[in-house]
Structures are given as structure tokens and as C-alpha cells.
Design a protein around this motif. Structure first.
Motif, PDB file in Angstrom:
ATOM      1  N   TRP A  49      38.211  62.159  23.283  1.00 24.30           N
ATOM      2  CA  TRP A  49      38.598  62.307  24.686  1.00 24.30           C
ATOM      3  C   TRP A  49      37.465  61.816  25.588  1.00 24.30           C
ATOM      4  CZ3 TRP A  49      37.306  66.829  28.088  1.00 24.30           C
ATOM      5  CH2 TRP A  49      37.983  66.763  29.303  1.00 24.30           C
ATOM      6  N   ILE A  50      37.829  61.075  26.628  1.00 23.01           N
ATOM      7  CA  ILE A  50      36.835  60.645  27.612  1.00 23.01           C
ATOM      8  C   ILE A  50      37.154  61.350  28.920  1.00 23.01           C
ATOM      9  CG2 ILE A  50      35.750  58.680  28.759  1.00 23.01           C
ATOM     10  CD1 ILE A  50      37.030  56.896  26.646  1.00 23.01           C
TER      11      ILE A  50
ATOM     12  N   ASN B 209      50.206  64.716  28.257  1.00 21.21           N
ATOM     13  CA  ASN B 209      51.073  63.780  27.541  1.00 21.21           C
ATOM     14  C   ASN B 209      50.578  63.517  26.127  1.00 21.21           C
ATOM     15  OD1 ASN B 209      53.555  62.735  28.205  1.00 21.21           O
ATOM     16  ND2 ASN B 209      52.770  60.659  28.456  1.00 21.21           N
ATOM     17  N   CYS B 210      49.252  63.554  25.939  1.00 16.51           N
ATOM     18  CA  CYS B 210      48.709  63.330  24.593  1.00 16.51           C
ATOM     19  C   CYS B 210      49.105  64.468  23.668  1.00 16.51           C
ATOM     20  CB  CYS B 210      47.192  63.175  24.648  1.00 16.51           C
ATOM     21  SG  CYS B 210      46.355  64.412  25.643  1.00 16.51           S
ATOM     22  N   ALA B 211      48.946  65.691  24.162  1.00 15.86           N
ATOM     23  CA  ALA B 211      49.260  66.850  23.336  1.00 15.86           C
ATOM     24  C   ALA B 211      50.751  66.869  23.003  1.00 15.86           C
ATOM     25  CB  ALA B 211      48.873  68.132  24.053  1.00 15.86           C
ATOM     26  N   ARG B 212      51.571  66.506  24.004  1.00 20.14           N
ATOM     27  CA  ARG B 212      53.012  66.542  23.821  1.00 20.14           C
ATOM     28  C   ARG B 212      53.468  65.556  22.748  1.00 20.14           C
ATOM     29  NH1 ARG B 212      54.126  67.446  28.882  1.00 20.14           N
ATOM     30  NH2 ARG B 212      53.801  65.282  29.442  1.00 20.14           N
ATOM     31  N   HIS B 213      52.751  64.442  22.602  1.00 28.71           N
ATOM     32  CA  HIS B 213      53.220  63.412  21.690  1.00 28.71           C
ATOM     33  C   HIS B 213      52.493  63.393  20.356  1.00 28.71           C
ATOM     34  CE1 HIS B 213      54.979  61.893  25.464  1.00 28.71           C
ATOM     35  NE2 HIS B 213      55.940  61.506  24.659  1.00 28.71           N
TER      36      HIS B 213
ATOM     37  N   MET C 133      45.459  70.216  21.656  1.00 26.81           N
ATOM     38  CA  MET C 133      45.872  71.383  22.433  1.00 26.81           C
ATOM     39  C   MET C 133      45.347  71.229  23.854  1.00 26.81           C
ATOM     40  SD  MET C 133      44.861  73.686  19.316  1.00 26.81           S
ATOM     41  CE  MET C 133      43.801  72.328  18.966  1.00 26.81           C
ATOM     42  N   MET C 134      46.080  71.807  24.795  1.00 28.89           N
ATOM     43  CA  MET C 134      45.638  71.768  26.180  1.00 28.89           C
ATOM     44  C   MET C 134      44.964  73.099  26.495  1.00 28.89           C
ATOM     45  SD  MET C 134      46.523  68.755  27.019  1.00 28.89           S
ATOM     46  CE  MET C 134      46.206  68.708  28.777  1.00 28.89           C
ATOM     47  N   GLU C 135      43.713  73.001  26.849  1.00 30.53           N
ATOM     48  CA  GLU C 135      42.952  74.217  27.110  1.00 30.53           C
ATOM     49  C   GLU C 135      42.291  74.125  28.481  1.00 30.53           C
ATOM     50  OE1 GLU C 135      42.890  76.872  25.319  1.00 30.53           O
ATOM     51  OE2 GLU C 135      44.074  76.026  23.676  1.00 30.53           O
ATOM     52  N   PRO C 136      42.195  75.247  29.178  1.00 34.22           N
ATOM     53  CA  PRO C 136      41.483  75.230  30.456  1.00 34.22           C
ATOM     54  C   PRO C 136      40.008  74.879  30.221  1.00 34.22           C
ATOM     55  CG  PRO C 136      42.060  77.467  29.845  1.00 34.22           C
ATOM     56  CD  PRO C 136      42.723  76.581  28.864  1.00 34.22           C
ATOM     57  N   LEU C 137      39.520  73.975  31.047  1.00 33.25           N
ATOM     58  CA  LEU C 137      38.146  73.528  30.846  1.00 33.25           C
ATOM     59  C   LEU C 137      37.171  74.683  31.113  1.00 33.25           C
ATOM     60  CD1 LEU C 137      36.947  70.874  29.984  1.00 33.25           C
ATOM     61  CD2 LEU C 137      36.401  70.420  32.367  1.00 33.25           C
TER      62      LEU C 137
ATOM     63  N   PHE D 116      42.777  70.597  29.886  1.00 34.40           N
ATOM     64  CA  PHE D 116      42.361  69.323  29.313  1.00 34.40           C
ATOM     65  C   PHE D 116      42.663  69.323  27.815  1.00 34.40           C
ATOM     66  CE2 PHE D 116      39.847  69.802  33.117  1.00 34.40           C
ATOM     67  CZ  PHE D 116      39.845  68.526  33.648  1.00 34.40           C
ATOM     68  N   PRO D 117      42.802  68.115  27.248  1.00 34.67           N
ATOM     69  CA  PRO D 117      43.098  68.083  25.814  1.00 34.67           C
ATOM     70  C   PRO D 117      41.871  68.389  24.964  1.00 34.67           C
ATOM     71  CG  PRO D 117      42.970  65.856  26.704  1.00 34.67           C
ATOM     72  CD  PRO D 117      42.818  66.787  27.864  1.00 34.67           C
ATOM     73  N   VAL D 118      42.050  69.165  23.924  1.00 28.72           N
ATOM     74  CA  VAL D 118      41.007  69.323  22.920  1.00 28.72           C
ATOM     75  C   VAL D 118      41.601  68.864  21.590  1.00 28.72           C
ATOM     76  CG1 VAL D 118      39.716  71.157  24.037  1.00 28.72           C
ATOM     77  CG2 VAL D 118      41.664  71.745  22.615  1.00 28.72           C
ATOM     78  N   VAL D 119      40.790  68.152  20.816  1.00 29.30           N
ATOM     79  CA  VAL D 119      41.284  67.545  19.590  1.00 29.30           C
ATOM     80  C   VAL D 119      40.821  68.346  18.389  1.00 29.30           C
ATOM     81  CG1 VAL D 119      41.292  65.461  18.179  1.00 29.30           C
ATOM     82  CG2 VAL D 119      41.194  65.279  20.680  1.00 29.30           C
ATOM     83  N   ASP D 120      41.765  68.673  17.524  1.00 25.45           N
ATOM     84  CA  ASP D 120      41.421  69.275  16.240  1.00 25.45           C
ATOM     85  C   ASP D 120      41.118  68.099  15.302  1.00 25.45           C
ATOM     86  OD1 ASP D 120      41.361  70.332  13.737  1.00 25.45           O
ATOM     87  OD2 ASP D 120      43.066  71.674  14.013  1.00 25.45           O
ATOM     88  N   GLU D 121      39.832  67.785  15.162  1.00 20.56           N
ATOM     89  CA  GLU D 121      39.439  66.569  14.446  1.00 20.56           C
ATOM     90  C   GLU D 121      39.953  66.540  13.009  1.00 20.56           C
ATOM     91  OE1 GLU D 121      37.352  68.232  16.374  1.00 20.56           O
ATOM     92  OE2 GLU D 121      36.498  66.811  17.821  1.00 20.56           O
TER      93      GLU D 121
END
Lengths: 558, 449
Positions: free
Chosen positions: A480-481, A496-500, A507-511, A521-526
Motif C-alpha cells: 500500500w502507498i 475497493n481493493c478490499a472488496r475485490h 482489510m479496511m482498518e481505521p488508521l 485504510f487497507p491493510v494487507v495480510d501478506e
């Protein structure tokens, strides 16, 4: 008869292989995909021993029929050469020329060295099947798709769904240019001298040529019937029949049977090699070396003669750099027939070197970047084109095991690029991996229900994967940038990223963790992310996505 | 209102165009067709006593032709003035007197086109309705709005307007910003007093609270434009039903002008079962004619607006109202049943008005809805993978989707920024619908067995 059989088989193989590269729907590949897999170079890269041994055996028995029937680039050259000869009704004759063994060996050595050193792009440049694939994918496929799109437009008019429209775009400027130049060079060589490329540059031709020397079956002269008309030599696109000596250079003969079909006297037959042939070839070898020795000694004294001067103009460096002195040999030959051959052979050297040089020059050539076109339709907002993300590691398809394995096995034939329905695969522009495909997600993402590239790959660079496996093969990781994310720049809700994400890895998490109502904002489960690029494609940030995929050096099963 | 638009996309394109051309030729040569002349039903405006044709001509979407570069792109099309003139000539010849436009219709070209088409007729032979369409904040200052009003007169070559509307009001904030704070409502009332506006009214898309509030204002409204059709009569779930709106107006003796008599074309493009029911009742009547008869049968309706791009539609509508045959009780019951049936299909009630556009992320919202709806009504809705037609329907849906809407403008690119949602006069939850369609498409794509 043999000639007709050869022509029919060649036409079938050629048409089907060409269609493999044109058929963007991937339908034909289920039936005829094996035609790509029996190509020698891809089979070698795939370590497909069965195919390699079979091809070598076939060559050992029949000579280089591979080059005449199976190799699409060989048949392509035959077609060009045939068009040229038809144009002037057989007045465009081929003539015998001496083999350029030094060039063949040199190219082959370079080819093998590049392969071993892992410079796949260099070997891809020379391999015939890859070259042909590149030409079709880059130059013919757009025409095919445009025709398809025309049908699609007509179908749309009549409410039919028989055809659908497909985007045409230059996937890599460099690869396009290389394909174009390869086409031009090969077309010129084939137009002027038939199989010049196959017998001077093609590494596959060189290897098979060496084996073909010992071929069991071969065209043979019946000296009792031959009336010395030279028709066989005039019709030999490989320029390998020395009609005066009644010798056929089996390293260059592609077993096309043209000589047999064209001989009015029936003086050439396709039959078993005899002891005499063997003896002849041995004697010839001896004679050749003796002759060469003689030439070496006389070269310096004769080089001032007017005849050799003209030759030197054509190929000065060849004469100097070649210890065998073959270039001088032609000019020294006393027979008028040979003398007549000299300029022809000189030309072919010249063109092949030009070919070689221009190809090399292309390594440093750069592509022109297309001016991006924005479209504005009345009430529709302009959509800026996406730019390719700057990835530290390239993303290569699932099934390719990792970057290294992929680079070592890929022949850059573009078959996967042709069939990729999601506009994800395109040839790379990196020097070491030039023309080998890589993935990028501006026009689509690697969809979970598609494994087309792994189905068609003939060289084992992308091994076949099951759809059920695909979702567990990690080829990259989303990153994520923050600076690009529209939640940050435009202060709107997104996700939109999390949805797709097909794997639910975003996951969308409050910053601000303390404030659950702050923007999410999106957080990525690597570990769950497989790098399919859905997030990157669907990301509304433009021109650079706010989430992009960086490749895995070695792919991982999760 | 945009039945033609529906048809156009759904693909009857070529046939309809060819037929329309033939129709035009007939009209021009004065040839005999079975559209009666001089039989039009008229309604009387209680305030002025003037007679208004029950069929009103809406100018929201007009025939188009390729622009200078000759492309098929939407941004490149211009209004086909010749076709507009032919339609207006035919309408005038058959007694249509009410013409409704707005400074914002057809990218601002509608008033101009109507002005040209009507110029050759005496001013007393027709009435014009246009609107204060100051949706943009830039148009809301007093001077700008007044300029819009004066410009309408200029474009329409007139020094008075028969019907003038506060365009598409429905919530307190918007109304306050557009008409109260800048003093425009006072200005318009003054203009009415001065005689330059004959009738002052408003078109309504909004909440019941607001509707009631408008009727309690100390201003006498000469008419109100409402959305009414046999579906919206009492089948709206989220919005105010038309029976309430019409009833309130009728109680106060305020004439109603009807918009969306076809629910954005949905009532002319019916699914098979509803169509069969209507055709059994009258094999020759078009689905649209039923909808027009429903609206016209209400006695306090002044006129029923229809946007007509094709000559066939104009002729059909004229036939329906020349003269109007009011619905019988049995017919009303049938239409109510039809409304029930329509409710049971999952089409989205987008009328294609484009008020939501442009989407800041480039989506073609009406295009997406249109494709989705047309697949539903045409039976190309691949919802059951076990059905024998699934493969065919799937292909038609996906290929058709790419044909109708470019990939980058499809539903998957909706980020739910909600910019569009307050703009939708039908109050569709656009982002939610987009995500629904996106999930449907995604599932469809994955199921390629």
C-alpha cells in the motif's frame, strides 16, 4: 510425391501454429497446443526428453525434415521465397554456395553460452520458434484482432454474441521493434536466398544440421541418369547441392525434396545412405582440409588479384578473421561455375552479418512511449490511464516457480501473451529478461478462474497448474502507498481493493486505532495475499495505483 | 420518458430507425396513416381557461446524429435539428400544444432546438414549459439564475413563458440554496405578477415532508409536475406514492403535469409475462399506450409528458389520446396486477436521466443499470448455473456488458464515494446497487465451467 507430402504437412503445421498465436480465445490450444510443445527449443527448455530424443531420432533417420515441416519460421521463409520465385517464373534461381560453418558454430556457441549464463533474452532472439511467435503476436495478431473486432461490431449490430471485441495495444515497444526487424531481416534473407537464416544463424538448424550429416535417409544422385542440368541446384533453397560434384551438403539440406520433385531425369532419389556416401564424405572432408591448407598458404599472394579484390569489398572482415580462409576459397576456385557463385555467397554473409548486427543493436534500442490518449464522452468523467507500477521484483505467472526458473526456461515465444484474456501478460523490457513475459495490472488482473498461460506454455517455463491450486500460489505481495490512496488524497470512503480481493487478504482498518470512526485504510495480510493484482487493477488512484503488487523471487505455496 | 432510449440500446436500433424514416416520409408527403387528426383530448387550465393537449412533448432527449468527426462517440453527437423539426411539425399538425424543456436538457441544447422548431408557428398555437435548473452552485447566485431565466426566453424566441418550473426540488436544503437564500423565488413570483410567467409551478422528486411543506407555502401554485404511472401509483416503497401526490394536488385543485408516465421506459419494455397479460387484453395496444391511458384517465391531470425521439412513439401516443379512452375498472385492476408483477422482478428503476453523472471515478452509471435491466427483461439473466441456457446467457451478459460499458467504466470501479446518491431523483442507492451488480458479474466470470 515426397515433395507434395512435405508441402501438405508443412502447410498444416504452419497454419495451425500460426493460429495458436492468433487465437486469443484459447480454444485451439486444447486441440493443437502440442504443436508448440514439439518445437525443439521449447522442448529442450522444458527438459522434455521424450520430444527431444524423438526429434533427434527423426533427424537421424530422415534428415532435417523438422526444419521443413515443423518449424514455423522455416516454412514462413519457404513461403516468402516461393512468392519471390513465382513472381519471375523460375528465373530466380538458387545457387550452390559453400557452408559458413564458422558463423554457424560461432552463433551456436554464443547461443549456448547465453543459455548457460541465463541470458534468456539473447537465446530468445535467435531461436526460430520464438522469433516466429514474436512476429505473429506483435505484427499479425493486431490485424487478426482488428478483423475480429469488425465482426464483433457487425455482430453487435445484429444482437449476436458470436464475436466479441478485444483491445489491440502494443504490449512492449522494444519487443514490437525486435519483431518488426526480425521480420524484415528474415523476409529479405528468404527473398534473396531461401534458407540463408536456417543455415547460417539458426542454432536449431545448426544442431540438427550436424545430426543430419549422419542421416540414414537422404537425397542421392544416380550418376547414370544425371545429365548435369543443374536444375536440382537451381531449386535448392538451402543452396546445398553442388551439382558439378554431385554432392549434397547434408548439414544444410532441410529434406524438402524439392530437388527430387524437380529433377526431370529422376536422377535424385531419397534413399538409404550407402558406404559410398560415407566414403565420399570422408574423402570430401580430407579434400576440403587439404584444399584449405593450400588456400591458407596461397591467400596472401593471391589477395591482390582483381577477383578477390571485389570479394574483399563485400566481406573484408570475414576474410581476415577467419583462419579457415573459406572466404578466399571461393574467389580462388578455378571453375567458372564456382566463380559465379561467389558474389551470391558473399551477399548472404553480408546480409546475415547485417542481420546479426542489427539484432544486437536492438539490445540498446529504446521504445517510444505512446502519448496517452484520454477520452471524454459528454457526461463521463475523464479516466486517466494507469501507469505501470515500479516493482522491485517482476511478477511472473503462477506455475513458473520463481523468477530464476522462469527466466531460464522461457523461450519468449509470446504464446502466453497471445492467450492471456486479462491483458495481464506482456513482454518485459529488462535486458536480461527482454521479451520474456511479465505481469502488470493496469488493464486487468490475474483472474482466479484462468490458467491459460500455464496450459499453453511449451517450454515448461510455466508448468501446468490446476485452478484449485491457483489461489494458493503466492506470486507476489500487495503493498500500500499511503500517499496515493484516495481515502487520504480525496477524503472519500473507498475499500475497493478490499472488496475485490479474491483471497480476503485486505482489510479496511481505521488508521487511528483509538478512533474507530476515522477513515479506513487497507491493510494487507501478506501471508494470505497471492499477488493476483485485483487490488492494483481496481484501485481508483491514477495514474499510479495506491496498492500494487511486488513479485516473489521464488513463488510460495500458502 | 426515455422509452426510445431503452429501445435504442436494446438493439431494435436499425429496424426502428428505418421505420422512423419511412414514417417521416409519410408525414412529409401528407400521406394517409391511421393517426387521427383533430381528435386530440384537451384539458382546461383552471386558472387561464386555456386548453392544453393531454399529450405534452418532452424535450429531454432528442434525435441525434454524428457530429463533425462522424464518430459514434457520445461526446461527438449533435442534435439532429431536421428530425426535431419533423417531429414537432407532426405533433403540431396533430394538436399537441404543450412543449416542455429545460436549460439543462441535452447538454444545454434542448431549448435552442425547440426554439427553432416552433419559430414558424404563431405563438398562440402552443404553450412552452421551461425551468429554473440552477443545480450547479455556480448558477445559484441571483444574477446567474436570472440570467438563466432570461436566456430561456431568448432561446425560445418569446417574451413570456406559459409554464415555469422550479426544476426538480425535493429537499429543504437544496430548495433553500436554490430559491430562498438568493431571492429567486421572490423574483419569479414578481415575474408572474408582471405577466411574463403565466403559470408558476415546480417539479417534484423528494420526500413527503417537503411536498407537504411546498403546498403550505403562501404562494399559489398554478401547477405541479409529479412522477406518476401505474407502477408508482401505489407501488413505490422508498418514495412518496403518486396516489398521495395526485390526491393532495387534486384536493387543492392544482393541475398535475405528469412526468415519467413510462417509468423511464420500463413500462414500455415489459418482461414476457406482463406483456402477455396486456396483449391478451388488447392485442393491438402497445405497452406504452396502457401507461398513457392510465395517466390520462385521471381528471385533474393537465398534460402527460413524453419524450419522443422516434416518429413511431409520437404517432402511438397521439393515437392513444385522440381521443383518450379512459380506463375501465377492470383495466385498472389489471394494471395494478402488472405493477405487482413488475415489482417482483429485480430490475433497477433507473430512468436514465443522467442527473447522477458525471461520476468522479468515470463510471457510466446509467449505462450499467441499462445493461443489467435489459438482460433481466430479455431473459438474458444467467442466475441459475444448472439451467441449460446458462452458458448462452452468461456469454450474452458478459459480452453485452463490455459492449455497452467500457471496462474502466463498469461497476467494479465504484468506490462508494456517494457523490451520485443525493443526485438521483429515483433515490436509488447507487453504490449499493453497483456492488450488487459487481458481485453478480464477478461470480459470473468465475463460473466459466
Amino acid at each position: 510425391m515426397l515433395r507434395k507430402i512435405r508441402i501438405i504437412l508443412a502447410a498444416i503445421c504452419f497454419t495451425l501454429i500460426t493460429l495458436l498465436f492468433l487465437d486469443f480465445t484459447g480454444t485451439l490450444h486444447a486441440y493443437f497446443g502440442w504443436l508448440a510443445k514439439i518445437q525443439l527449443f521449447p522442448a529442450v527448455m522444458a527438459l522434455n526428453l521424450g520430444v527431444v530424443i524423438a526429434l533427434l531420432l527423426v533427424t537421424l533417420i530422415f534428415g532435417r525434415i523438422y526444419c521443413s515441416v515443423i518449424c514455423p519460421l522455416g516454412v514462413f521463409q519457404d513461403i516468402i521465397s516461393w512468392v519471390h520465385r513465382r513472381k519471375r517464373k523460375n528465373r530466380n534461381k538458387f545457387r550452390y554456395s559453400k557452408a559458413l560453418t564458422w558463423l554457424r558454430v560461432a552463433v551456436l556457441v554464443l547461443f549456448v553460452v547465453a543459455l548457460v549464463a541465463g541470458i534468456g533474452s539473447f537465446s530468445a532472439l535467435l531461436a526460430p520458434y520464438s522469433s516466429y511467435g514474436r512476429i505473429v503476436q506483435n505484427l499479425f495478431s493486431p490485424i487478426y484482432i482488428w478483423c475480429n473486432n469488425l465482426f464483433a461490431a457487425i455482430a453487435a449490430h445484429f444482437d449476436s454474441y458470436a464475436f466479441y471485441s478485444v483491445d489491440v495495444w502494443i504490449k512492449s515497444g522494444i519487443t514490437f521493434a525486435i519483431a518488426l526487424i526480425t521480420l524484415i531481416v528474415i523476409a529479405i534473407l528468404a527473398w534473396r536466398g531461401g534458407r540463408t537464416y536456417c543455415n547460417t544463424i539458426c542454432p536449431v538448424g545448426s544442431v540438427l544440421g550436424f545430426i543430419s550429416k549422419f542421416a540414414l535417409l537422404r537425397p542421392r544422385f544416380n550418376l547414370n541418369k544425371c545429365n548435369g542440368c543443374h536444375l536440382c541446384s537451381y531449386n535448392c533453397k538451402a543452396s546445398c547441392i553442388d551439382a558439378d560434384k554431385h554432392e549434397i551438403d547434408m548439414t544444410r539440406c532441410v529434406a524438402c525434396m524439392d530437388c527430387i520433385g524437380n529433377c526431370h531425369q529422376g536422377a535424385i532419389t531419397y534413399g538409404f545412405r550407402t558406404k559410398k556416401d560415407k566414403l565420399n564424405s570422408l574423402e570430401k572432408d580430407k579434400a576440403n582440409s587439404a584444399e584449405q591448407n593450400k588456400q591458407d598458404s596461397t591467400e596472401s599472394t593471391k589477395s591482390d588479384s582483381p577477383k578477390s579484390a571485389t570479394n574483399d569489398n563485400v566481406k573484408p572482415s570475414a576474410g581476415e578473421s577467419n583462419p579457415d580462409g573459406k572466404s578466399a576459397e571461393e574467389s580462388l576456385n578455378g571453375s567458372p561455375n564456382k566463380a559465379e557463385n561467389a558474389p551470391q555467397s558473399g551477399n548472404s554473409v553480408d546480409s546475415s552479418r547485417r542481420n546479426f548486427l542489427s539484432l544486437t543493436a536492438l539490445f540498446v534500442a529504446t521504445s517510444t512511449i505512446n502519448a496517452q490518449k484520454n477520452k471524454f464522452d459528454g457526461g463521463l468523467a475523464i479516466i486517466e490511464d494507469k501507469k505501470v507500477a515500479k516493482r522491485t521484483t517482476a511478477v511472473v505467472p503462477a506455475g513458473s516457480l520463481g523468477i530464476k526458473h522462469f527466466a531460464q526456461h522461457c523461450t519468449a515465444c509470446q504464446l502466453c501473451v497471445s492467450v492471456c484474456p486479462n491483458q495481464v501478460l506482456r513482454p518485459s523490457n529488462g535486458i536480461m529478461t527482454l521479451m520474456q513475459p511479465e505481469m502488470s495490472y493496469e488493464r486487468g488482473f490475474c483472474r482466479p478462474e484462468c490458467n491459460k498461460c500455464s496450459e499453453v506454455c511449451p517450454s515448461g517455463a510455466i508448468s501446468l497448474i490446476k485452478l484449485s491450486e491457483k489461489s494458493s500460489i503466492k506470486i507476489g505481495t500487495a503493498k500500500w502507498i499511503k500517499a496515493n490512496c484516495i481515502v487520504n488524497t480525496k477524503h472519500v470512503e473507498c475499500g475497493n481493493c478490499a472488496r475485490h480481493c479474491p483471497n480476503g487478504a485486505i482489510m479496511m482498518e481505521p488508521l487511528d486505532a483509538k478512533n474507530p470512526d476515522s477513515p479506513k485504510f487497507p491493510v494487507v495480510d501478506e501471508e494470505r495475499c497471492i499477488g493476483c493484482g485485483a487490488c492494483e487493477y481496481e484501485c481508483p488512484a491514477r495514474p499510479f495505483s495506491a496498492i500494487y503488487v511486488d513479485g516473489m523471487e521464488r513463488h510460495k505455496t500458502i | 420518458m426515455n422509452r426510445r432510449n431503452f429501445l435504442k440500446v436494446v438493439g431494435a436500433g436499425s429496424a426502428v430507425t428505418a421505420a422512423a424514416l419511412a414514417g417521416c416520409n409519410n408525414a412529409a408527403s401528407g400521406g394517409s396513416d391511421d393517426v387521427p387528426k383533430g381528435k386530440m383530448t384537451y384539458r382546461t387550465n383552471p386558472k387561464t381557461g386555456e386548453k392544453v393537449s393531454l399529450l405534452g412533448f418532452g424535450f429531454m432527449r432528442l434525435p441525434q446524429k454524428p457530429g463533425k468527426s462522424g464518430g459514434e462517440d457520445a461526446d461527438d453527437k449533435v442534435i439532429d435539428q431536421d428530425a426535431v423539426n419533423e417531429l414537432v411539425d407532426y405533433a403540431m399538425a396533430h394538436g399537441v400544444t404543450y412543449y416542455d424543456t429545460s436549460p439543462r436538457y441535452c447538454k444545454g441544447q434542448s431549448e435552442h432546438a425547440l426554439g427553432i422548431a416552433l419559430r414558424k408557428y404563431p405563438r398562440s398555437k402552443y404553450v412552452i414549459a421551461t425551468k429554473m435548473s440552477n443545480f450547479d452552485e455556480a448558477d445559484q447566485p441571483y444574477e446567474k439564475s436570472v440570467e438563466m431565466y432570461h436566456n430561456s426566453m431568448k432561446e425560445l424566441h418569446t417574451d413570456y413563458l406559459d409554464y415555469y418550473l422550479l426544476h426538480a426540488i425535493g429537499d429543504f436544503d437544496g430548495f433553500k440554496a436554490r430559491f430562498i437564500d438568493n431571492g429567486i423565488l421572490d423574483f419569479l413570483v414578481a415575474e408572474r405578477k408582471a405577466g411574463r410567467i403565466k403559470n408558476l409551478g415546480w417539479s417534484f422528486h423528494g420526500t413527503q415532508d417537503f411536498f407537504d411543506y411546498m403546498l403550505t407555502l403562501p404562494i399559489k401554485w398554478d401547477f405541479v409536475q409529479i412522477q406518476l404511472n401505474y407502477h408508482d401509483w401505489d407501488h413505490r416503497t422508498e418514495e412518496v406514492n403518486a396516489d398521495y401526490l395526485y390526491g393532495e394536488l387534486s384536493k387543492r385543485k392544482i393541475p398535475a403535469v405528469i412526468m415519467e408516465p413510462l417509468l423511464g421506459g420500463a413500462l414500455s419494455k415489459l418482461n414476457h409475462s406482463v406483456l402477455t397479460m396486456l396483449k391478451r387484453a388488447d392485442a393491438e395496444a402497445t405497452p406504452a399506450s396502457w401507461a398513457f391511458r392510465f395517466a390520462g384517465s385521471l381528471p385533474d391531470v393537465l398534460t402527460v409528458l413524453s419524450g419522443m425521439t422516434y416518429m413511431e412513439h409520437l404517432k402511438d401516443n397521439i393515437k392513444t389520446y385522440s381521443p383518450l379512452k379512459p380506463l375501465t375498472e377492470a383495466e385498472k385492476a389489471m394494471l395494478e396486477k402488472a405493477a405487482d408483477m413488475i415489482d417482483n422482478e429485480p430490475t433497477i428503476n433507473c430512468t436514465g436521466c443522467h442527473y447522477c453523472m458525471p461520476c468522479p471515478f468515470g463510471l457510466d452509471i446509467p449505462g450499467i443499470f441499462k445493461h443489467y435491466n435489459s438482460c433481466l427483461t430479455e431473459g438474458n439473466y444467467p442466475d441459475n448455473p444448472d439451467s441449460p441456457d446458462y452458458k448462452k446467457e452468461r456469454r450474452a451478459f458478459l459480452i453485452g456488458y463490455d459492449r455497452t460499458v467500457p471496462r474502466l467504466r463498469q461497476a467494479d470501479h465504484c468506490v462508494s464515494c456517494h457523490t451520485c446518491e443525493p443526485k438521483c431523483p429515483q433515490h436509488i442507492e447507487i453504490p449499493a446497487k453497483m456492488h450488487e451488480i459487481d458481485s453478480f458479474v464477478e461470480a459470473l466470470k468465475r463460473n466459466n465451467a
